[in-house]
Design a protein around this motif. Structure first.
Motif, PDB file in Angstrom:
ATOM      1  N   ILE A  28      -2.263   2.645  25.375  1.00 31.15           N
ATOM      2  CA  ILE A  28      -1.655   3.959  24.779  1.00 31.15           C
ATOM      3  C   ILE A  28      -2.135   4.252  23.516  1.00 31.15           C
ATOM      4  CG2 ILE A  28       0.048   4.075  26.665  1.00 31.15           C
ATOM      5  CD1 ILE A  28       1.830   2.529  24.746  1.00 31.15           C
ATOM      6  N   GLY A  29      -2.734   3.389  22.807  1.00 34.22           N
ATOM      7  CA  GLY A  29      -3.120   3.682  21.294  1.00 34.22           C
ATOM      8  C   GLY A  29      -2.219   3.693  20.298  1.00 34.22           C
ATOM      9  N   VAL A  30      -1.129   3.040  20.543  1.00 31.13           N
ATOM     10  CA  VAL A  30      -0.129   2.522  19.357  1.00 31.13           C
ATOM     11  C   VAL A  30      -0.780   1.594  18.570  1.00 31.13           C
ATOM     12  CG1 VAL A  30       1.937   3.239  20.803  1.00 31.13           C
ATOM     13  CG2 VAL A  30       1.300   0.892  20.673  1.00 31.13           C
ATOM     14  N   PRO A  31      -0.098   1.550  17.210  1.00 30.43           N
ATOM     15  CA  PRO A  31      -0.739   0.390  16.452  1.00 30.43           C
ATOM     16  C   PRO A  31      -0.305  -1.006  17.109  1.00 30.43           C
ATOM     17  CG  PRO A  31       0.737   1.854  15.223  1.00 30.43           C
ATOM     18  CD  PRO A  31       0.970   2.488  16.706  1.00 30.43           C
ATOM     19  N   GLN A  32      -1.401  -1.804  16.967  1.00 30.94           N
ATOM     20  CA  GLN A  32      -1.551  -3.091  17.574  1.00 30.94           C
ATOM     21  C   GLN A  32      -0.243  -4.109  16.853  1.00 30.94           C
ATOM     22  OE1 GLN A  32      -3.181  -3.845  20.353  1.00 30.94           O
ATOM     23  NE2 GLN A  32      -2.128  -5.956  20.329  1.00 30.94           N
ATOM     24  N   TRP A  33      -0.149  -3.725  15.787  1.00 30.50           N
ATOM     25  CA  TRP A  33       1.083  -4.535  15.105  1.00 30.50           C
ATOM     26  C   TRP A  33       2.490  -4.623  15.692  1.00 30.50           C
ATOM     27  CZ3 TRP A  33       5.297  -2.753  12.554  1.00 30.50           C
ATOM     28  CH2 TRP A  33       5.165  -1.527  11.867  1.00 30.50           C
ATOM     29  N   TRP A  34       2.660  -3.677  16.300  1.00 27.46           N
ATOM     30  CA  TRP A  34       4.065  -3.205  17.100  1.00 27.46           C
ATOM     31  C   TRP A  34       4.268  -4.302  17.978  1.00 27.46           C
ATOM     32  CZ3 TRP A  34       4.777   2.555  18.630  1.00 27.46           C
ATOM     33  CH2 TRP A  34       4.695   3.214  17.448  1.00 27.46           C
ATOM     34  N   TYR A  35       3.074  -4.990  18.467  1.00 26.14           N
ATOM     35  CA  TYR A  35       3.075  -5.975  19.529  1.00 26.14           C
ATOM     36  C   TYR A  35       2.979  -7.300  19.009  1.00 26.14           C
ATOM     37  CZ  TYR A  35       2.448  -2.200  22.975  1.00 26.14           C
ATOM     38  OH  TYR A  35       2.526  -1.001  23.757  1.00 26.14           O
ATOM     39  N   THR A  36       2.042  -7.471  18.181  1.00 29.18           N
ATOM     40  CA  THR A  36       1.679  -8.976  17.439  1.00 29.18           C
ATOM     41  C   THR A  36       2.913  -9.427  16.344  1.00 29.18           C
ATOM     42  OG1 THR A  36       0.186  -7.630  15.827  1.00 29.18           O
ATOM     43  CG2 THR A  36      -0.723  -8.650  17.919  1.00 29.18           C
ATOM     44  N   MET A  37       3.863  -8.347  15.879  1.00 29.37           N
ATOM     45  CA  MET A  37       4.683  -8.938  15.011  1.00 29.37           C
ATOM     46  C   MET A  37       5.608  -9.983  15.449  1.00 29.37           C
ATOM     47  SD  MET A  37       6.957  -5.441  14.045  1.00 29.37           S
ATOM     48  CE  MET A  37       8.405  -5.179  15.189  1.00 29.37           C
ATOM     49  N   TYR A  74      -6.870  -3.552   9.201  1.00 30.23           N
ATOM     50  CA  TYR A  74      -7.986  -2.990  10.025  1.00 30.23           C
ATOM     51  C   TYR A  74      -7.256  -1.801  10.845  1.00 30.23           C
ATOM     52  CZ  TYR A  74     -10.601  -6.870   8.240  1.00 30.23           C
ATOM     53  OH  TYR A  74     -10.978  -7.786   7.428  1.00 30.23           O
ATOM     54  N   GLY A  75      -6.053  -1.434  10.978  1.00 30.80           N
ATOM     55  CA  GLY A  75      -5.462  -0.327  11.838  1.00 30.80           C
ATOM     56  C   GLY A  75      -5.918  -0.249  13.070  1.00 30.80           C
ATOM     57  N   GLU A  76      -5.717  -1.618  13.675  1.00 29.27           N
ATOM     58  CA  GLU A  76      -5.780  -1.886  15.215  1.00 29.27           C
ATOM     59  C   GLU A  76      -4.922  -1.180  16.029  1.00 29.27           C
ATOM     60  OE1 GLU A  76      -8.383  -3.614  16.813  1.00 29.27           O
ATOM     61  OE2 GLU A  76      -9.484  -3.994  14.914  1.00 29.27           O
ATOM     62  N   THR A  77      -5.336  -0.664  17.222  1.00 29.51           N
ATOM     63  CA  THR A  77      -4.605   0.283  18.133  1.00 29.51           C
ATOM     64  C   THR A  77      -4.764  -0.310  19.341  1.00 29.51           C
ATOM     65  OG1 THR A  77      -6.178   2.017  18.704  1.00 29.51           O
ATOM     66  CG2 THR A  77      -4.794   2.356  16.831  1.00 29.51           C
ATOM     67  N   SER A  78      -3.675  -0.349  20.180  1.00 31.31           N
ATOM     68  CA  SER A  78      -3.731  -0.972  21.707  1.00 31.31           C
ATOM     69  C   SER A  78      -4.591  -0.131  22.633  1.00 31.31           C
ATOM     70  CB  SER A  78      -2.291  -0.928  22.103  1.00 31.31           C
ATOM     71  OG  SER A  78      -1.768   0.271  22.450  1.00 31.31           O
ATOM     72  N   PRO A  79      -4.971  -1.033  23.422  1.00 28.49           N
ATOM     73  CA  PRO A  79      -6.160  -0.334  24.334  1.00 28.49           C
ATOM     74  C   PRO A  79      -5.445   0.736  25.138  1.00 28.49           C
ATOM     75  CG  PRO A  79      -5.713  -2.738  24.946  1.00 28.49           C
ATOM     76  CD  PRO A  79      -4.729  -2.429  23.468  1.00 28.49           C
ATOM     77  N   ARG A 119      -1.693 -14.396  10.613  1.00 31.48           N
ATOM     78  CA  ARG A 119      -2.892 -13.928  10.146  1.00 31.48           C
ATOM     79  C   ARG A 119      -3.351 -12.824  11.226  1.00 31.48           C
ATOM     80  NH1 ARG A 119      -6.786 -18.668   9.127  1.00 31.48           N
ATOM     81  NH2 ARG A 119      -8.308 -17.205   8.732  1.00 31.48           N
ATOM     82  N   VAL A 120      -3.335 -13.094  12.576  1.00 30.92           N
ATOM     83  CA  VAL A 120      -3.704 -12.023  13.156  1.00 30.92           C
ATOM     84  C   VAL A 120      -2.947 -10.515  13.060  1.00 30.92           C
ATOM     85  CG1 VAL A 120      -3.690 -11.162  15.823  1.00 30.92           C
ATOM     86  CG2 VAL A 120      -4.452 -13.522  15.290  1.00 30.92           C
ATOM     87  N   LEU A 121      -1.443 -10.806  12.885  1.00 31.25           N
ATOM     88  CA  LEU A 121      -0.816  -9.584  12.465  1.00 31.25           C
ATOM     89  C   LEU A 121      -1.331  -8.822  11.301  1.00 31.25           C
ATOM     90  CD1 LEU A 121       1.634  -7.825  12.684  1.00 31.25           C
ATOM     91  CD2 LEU A 121       3.040  -9.496  11.607  1.00 31.25           C
ATOM     92  N   TRP A 122      -1.657  -9.904  10.111  1.00 27.86           N
ATOM     93  CA  TRP A 122      -2.180  -9.022   9.111  1.00 27.86           C
ATOM     94  C   TRP A 122      -3.490  -8.451   9.126  1.00 27.86           C
ATOM     95  CZ3 TRP A 122      -1.415  -7.059   4.601  1.00 27.86           C
ATOM     96  CH2 TRP A 122      -2.226  -7.014   3.762  1.00 27.86           C
ATOM     97  N   ASP A 123      -4.323  -8.928  10.187  1.00 27.28           N
ATOM     98  CA  ASP A 123      -5.593  -8.315  10.474  1.00 27.28           C
ATOM     99  C   ASP A 123      -5.339  -6.970  11.196  1.00 27.28           C
ATOM    100  OD1 ASP A 123      -7.234 -10.280   9.309  1.00 27.28           O
ATOM    101  OD2 ASP A 123      -7.582 -11.238  11.308  1.00 27.28           O
TER     102      ASP A 123
END
Length: 195
Positions: A143-152, A136-141, A128-132
């Motif tokens: 370096i600004g890469v998509p957060q889903w790269w980490y949360t997946m 919502y296009g979250e980026t990492s704080p 569910r966090v990954l889907w969010d």
């Protein structure tokens, strides 16, 4: 000279039942072992490179902290998967390793069931966090890469730990050995250890 009275033979301690009775795993444990080695090597290289850059330039790579934290989380999950498969997860040994073998196996199966349940829940919630993050296009704080790269990786590794726990339950609480290590008969083991 007088002979000492015959004394009763000293009992030979029996090994812990769970320690010697491993069962080959269908999925090789070498996967987790090699991932652990690779992640540790990456962490060491990233940290070493950052130290060198800071020493010679008084600046540091901006991405190292974010990537290092991510790798440490992945390392903990991968090592947790191997620990579950080998029945080495955290437990109170006073209760888990005492008593008859049947009781130990029942407690190991119960513990594996609870681990499987916990990580199934973690897989659902982290999905569910990954889907969010994707929606919502979250980026990492950092370096600004998509957060889903980490949360997946959290739901993927949670499912891996859950499957290892289910495997432990199916093996009756016996720890897994690598499938490349084929079990041998007692006669073959006796010949291997003969002087």
């Amino acid at each position: 000279m007088s002979q000492p009275p015959d004394s009763a033979p000293t009992p030979v301690p029996t090994p812990h039942p769970a320690a010697d009775q491993t069962v080959p795993s269908r999925v090789p444990l070498a996967i987790e072992d090699w991932l652990t080695v690779i992640i540790m090597a990456l962490l060491a290289l990233i940290t070493f490179a950052n130290v060198l850059v800071r020493y010679f330039t008084s600046a540091s790579f901006a991405w190292t902290e974010e990537v290092s934290v991510f790798l440490m989380i992945v390392l903990a999950m991968v090592a947790g998967s191997a620990a579950v498969a080998r029945n080495r997860h955290i437990r109170i040994e006073y209760f888990a390793d005492a008593g008859p073998e049947k009781r130990q196996r029942a407690l190991a199966r119960f513990g594996a069931a609870m681990v499987a349940l916990l990580f199934a829940l973690m897989a659902v919630l982290s999905a569910r966090v990954l889907w969010d993050d994707v929606q919502y296009g979250e980026t990492s704080p950092g370096i600004g890469v998509p957060q889903w790269w980490y949360t997946m990786w959290l739901p993927i590794l949670s499912i891996a730990i859950m499957l290892r726990a289910i495997g432990l339950m199916r093996r009756g609480g016996r720890p897994a050995s690598d499938s490349s290590e084929l079990p041998t008969s007692p006669e073959v083991r006796a010949e291997e250890h003969a002087p």
